[in-house]
Design a protein around this motif. Structure first.
Motif, PDB file in Angstrom:
ATOM      1  N   GLU A 107      33.476  12.140  16.385  1.00 55.67           N
ATOM      2  CA  GLU A 107      32.930  13.080  15.403  1.00 55.67           C
ATOM      3  C   GLU A 107      31.659  13.790  15.878  1.00 55.67           C
ATOM      4  O   GLU A 107      31.578  15.010  15.790  1.00 55.67           O
ATOM      5  N   PRO A 108      30.652  13.073  16.385  1.00 53.06           N
ATOM      6  CA  PRO A 108      29.455  13.799  16.835  1.00 53.06           C
ATOM      7  C   PRO A 108      29.725  14.714  18.028  1.00 53.06           C
ATOM      8  O   PRO A 108      29.122  15.778  18.155  1.00 53.06           O
ATOM      9  N   ARG A 109      30.648  14.317  18.889  1.00 50.03           N
ATOM     10  CA  ARG A 109      30.994  15.168  20.035  1.00 50.03           C
ATOM     11  C   ARG A 109      31.577  16.494  19.568  1.00 50.03           C
ATOM     12  O   ARG A 109      31.213  17.558  20.051  1.00 50.03           O
ATOM     13  N   VAL A 110      32.510  16.412  18.608  1.00 54.85           N
ATOM     14  CA  VAL A 110      33.150  17.623  18.081  1.00 54.85           C
ATOM     15  C   VAL A 110      32.118  18.472  17.338  1.00 54.85           C
ATOM     16  O   VAL A 110      32.068  19.693  17.508  1.00 54.85           O
ATOM     17  N   ALA A 111      31.279  17.830  16.524  1.00 52.27           N
ATOM     18  CA  ALA A 111      30.263  18.566  15.773  1.00 52.27           C
ATOM     19  C   ALA A 111      29.301  19.290  16.703  1.00 52.27           C
ATOM     20  O   ALA A 111      28.968  20.466  16.490  1.00 52.27           O
ATOM     21  N   LEU A 112      28.852  18.623  17.772  1.00 48.48           N
ATOM     22  CA  LEU A 112      27.935  19.245  18.716  1.00 48.48           C
ATOM     23  C   LEU A 112      28.604  20.395  19.462  1.00 48.48           C
ATOM     24  O   LEU A 112      28.003  21.454  19.662  1.00 48.48           O
ATOM     25  N   LYS A 113      29.851  20.233  19.837  1.00 52.12           N
ATOM     26  CA  LYS A 113      30.581  21.296  20.535  1.00 52.12           C
ATOM     27  C   LYS A 113      30.685  22.536  19.662  1.00 52.12           C
ATOM     28  O   LYS A 113      30.414  23.649  20.110  1.00 52.12           O
TER      29      LYS A 113
END
Length: 55
Positions: free
Chosen positions: A9-15
């Motif tokens: 989730e944080p990876r997708v949000a940051l991307k």
């Protein structure tokens, strides 16, 4: 499955953030306050979002 999703989730949000808002920074780096204890990290981050050229 829960831990894998929690890491993704944080990876997708940051991307997505970086794709949509590429020009940003801290409004005042000296004003950042940090939490202590078990959960560490910034308590508040005031961001400056720079608008790019009009399209």
């Amino acid at each position: 499955m829960g831990s894998h999703l929690a890491r993704m989730e944080p990876r997708v949000a940051l991307k997505v953030w970086l794709e949509r808002i590429p020009n940003f920074g801290l409004h005042d780096p000296a004003a950042v306050t940090w939490s202590t204890g078990q959960v560490r990290g910034p308590r508040a981050l005031r961001l400056r979002i720079d608008q790019g050229p009009s399209q």
